[in-house]
Design an enzyme around this catalytic site. Sequence first.
Site, PDB file in Angstrom:
ATOM      1  N   ARG A 156       6.755  -3.553   9.997  1.00  0.00           N
ATOM      2  CA  ARG A 156       6.592  -4.737   9.162  1.00  0.00           C
ATOM      3  C   ARG A 156       5.496  -4.459   8.156  1.00  0.00           C
ATOM      4  O   ARG A 156       4.684  -3.540   8.336  1.00  0.00           O
ATOM      5  CB  ARG A 156       6.249  -5.968  10.012  1.00  0.00           C
ATOM      6  CG  ARG A 156       4.893  -5.919  10.691  1.00  0.00           C
ATOM      7  CD  ARG A 156       4.687  -7.175  11.524  1.00  0.00           C
ATOM      8  NE  ARG A 156       3.447  -7.140  12.294  1.00  0.00           N
ATOM      9  CZ  ARG A 156       2.359  -7.831  11.963  1.00  0.00           C
ATOM     10  NH1 ARG A 156       2.326  -8.567  10.880  1.00  0.00           N
ATOM     11  NH2 ARG A 156       1.293  -7.767  12.737  1.00  0.00           N
ATOM     12  N   GLU A 188      -0.290  -4.173   2.170  1.00  0.00           N
ATOM     13  CA  GLU A 188       1.078  -3.782   1.815  1.00  0.00           C
ATOM     14  C   GLU A 188       1.185  -2.283   1.543  1.00  0.00           C
ATOM     15  O   GLU A 188       0.208  -1.663   1.112  1.00  0.00           O
ATOM     16  CB  GLU A 188       1.501  -4.537   0.552  1.00  0.00           C
ATOM     17  CG  GLU A 188       2.177  -5.864   0.896  1.00  0.00           C
ATOM     18  CD  GLU A 188       2.455  -6.677  -0.344  1.00  0.00           C
ATOM     19  OE1 GLU A 188       3.641  -6.935  -0.608  1.00  0.00           O
ATOM     20  OE2 GLU A 188       1.496  -7.033  -1.036  1.00  0.00           O
ATOM     21  N   ASN A 189       2.380  -1.754   1.763  1.00  0.00           N
ATOM     22  CA  ASN A 189       2.693  -0.348   1.463  1.00  0.00           C
ATOM     23  C   ASN A 189       1.805   0.624   2.229  1.00  0.00           C
ATOM     24  O   ASN A 189       1.553   1.733   1.763  1.00  0.00           O
ATOM     25  CB  ASN A 189       2.586  -0.082  -0.053  1.00  0.00           C
ATOM     26  CG  ASN A 189       3.475  -1.032  -0.833  1.00  0.00           C
ATOM     27  OD1 ASN A 189       4.631  -1.240  -0.456  1.00  0.00           O
ATOM     28  ND2 ASN A 189       2.947  -1.642  -1.877  1.00  0.00           N
ATOM     29  N   ARG A 190       1.298   0.183   3.361  1.00  0.00           N
ATOM     30  CA  ARG A 190       0.426   1.010   4.216  1.00  0.00           C
ATOM     31  C   ARG A 190      -0.885   1.403   3.520  1.00  0.00           C
ATOM     32  O   ARG A 190      -1.557   2.331   3.953  1.00  0.00           O
ATOM     33  CB  ARG A 190       1.151   2.276   4.707  1.00  0.00           C
ATOM     34  CG  ARG A 190       2.390   1.960   5.568  1.00  0.00           C
ATOM     35  CD  ARG A 190       1.971   1.258   6.864  1.00  0.00           C
ATOM     36  NE  ARG A 190       3.090   1.030   7.780  1.00  0.00           N
ATOM     37  CZ  ARG A 190       3.709  -0.152   7.933  1.00  0.00           C
ATOM     38  NH1 ARG A 190       3.363  -1.206   7.213  1.00  0.00           N
ATOM     39  NH2 ARG A 190       4.663  -0.270   8.818  1.00  0.00           N
ATOM     40  N   LEU A 191      -1.223   0.677   2.434  1.00  0.00           N
ATOM     41  CA  LEU A 191      -2.505   0.963   1.776  1.00  0.00           C
ATOM     42  C   LEU A 191      -3.553   0.009   2.354  1.00  0.00           C
ATOM     43  O   LEU A 191      -4.070  -0.886   1.677  1.00  0.00           O
ATOM     44  CB  LEU A 191      -2.371   0.813   0.259  1.00  0.00           C
ATOM     45  CG  LEU A 191      -1.444   1.839  -0.400  1.00  0.00           C
ATOM     46  CD1 LEU A 191      -1.421   1.685  -1.920  1.00  0.00           C
ATOM     47  CD2 LEU A 191      -1.897   3.268  -0.049  1.00  0.00           C
TER      48      LEU A 191
END
Length: 212
Positions: free
Chosen positions: A8, A188-191
């Site tokens: 997620r 978000e976006n694993r950042l």
Amino acid sequence: MDLSDLRREYTQAGLRRADMHADPMRQFELWFQQACDAGLGDPSAFSLATASATGEPTVRTVLLKLFDRRGFVFFTNYASKKAQQIAENPKVAMLCHWLPLERQVKITGVAEKISTIESIKYFATRPRGSQLGAWISPQSSVISSRRLLEGKLRQAMEKLAGGEVPMPEQWGGYRIIPNSLEFWQGRENRLHDRLRYRRDDRGDWVLERLAP
Ligand SMILES: Cc1cc2nc3c(=O)[nH]c(=O)nc-3n(C[C@H](O)[C@H](O)[C@H](O)COP(=O)(O)O)c2cc1C
């Protein structure tokens, strides 16, 4: 089982250096309070990692019972596996998981036994069943059956018959004195945001952003 679709995005919040308290323990207090206010189950449970002198690691859950300027306190059996490893190698790591808030706090430090007086003070506040349990369980030792423990508990209850339960000698607290605290907030976006406090050569806290 292939779990590659189990993912997620983390979108609840961000973490800016300017929002972080100069004192990491105050920042921890703020996040701990928010975990409590959010109604998370067992917000005081954390993973405690220890390692033997030869580097054999072990990890388990324990409960945080106190934190203040001096560090983080938990209670356990001083003859347990974790206690044996701390005696060999006092360097430990702890991880608080507050995943519904998309947060974790990763702490490294050194564990030391708290004073007997401090431990007795806390032991006195424990429910009677937990006090007796501390007497009868040789934590981390191999035992032959559960029945043995239940028998010992019955004996202890009869022997003490309503009287005060003294603290066992092999039981007490450890304080983890932190040398780094990393506050992690999923993005978000694993950042993700990672802001870490560490002590510099003078013992002052330095705050740094780490790559996710
Ligand atoms: C939610 C939870 C809380 C726990 N709290 C403690 C605790 O505060 N102290 C403790 O000694 N063990 C606690 N335990 C049990 C430990 O995880 C572990 O089984 C035990 O301490 C023996 O660990 P060791 O053999 O590595 O020393 C807890 C377990 C869970 C799941």
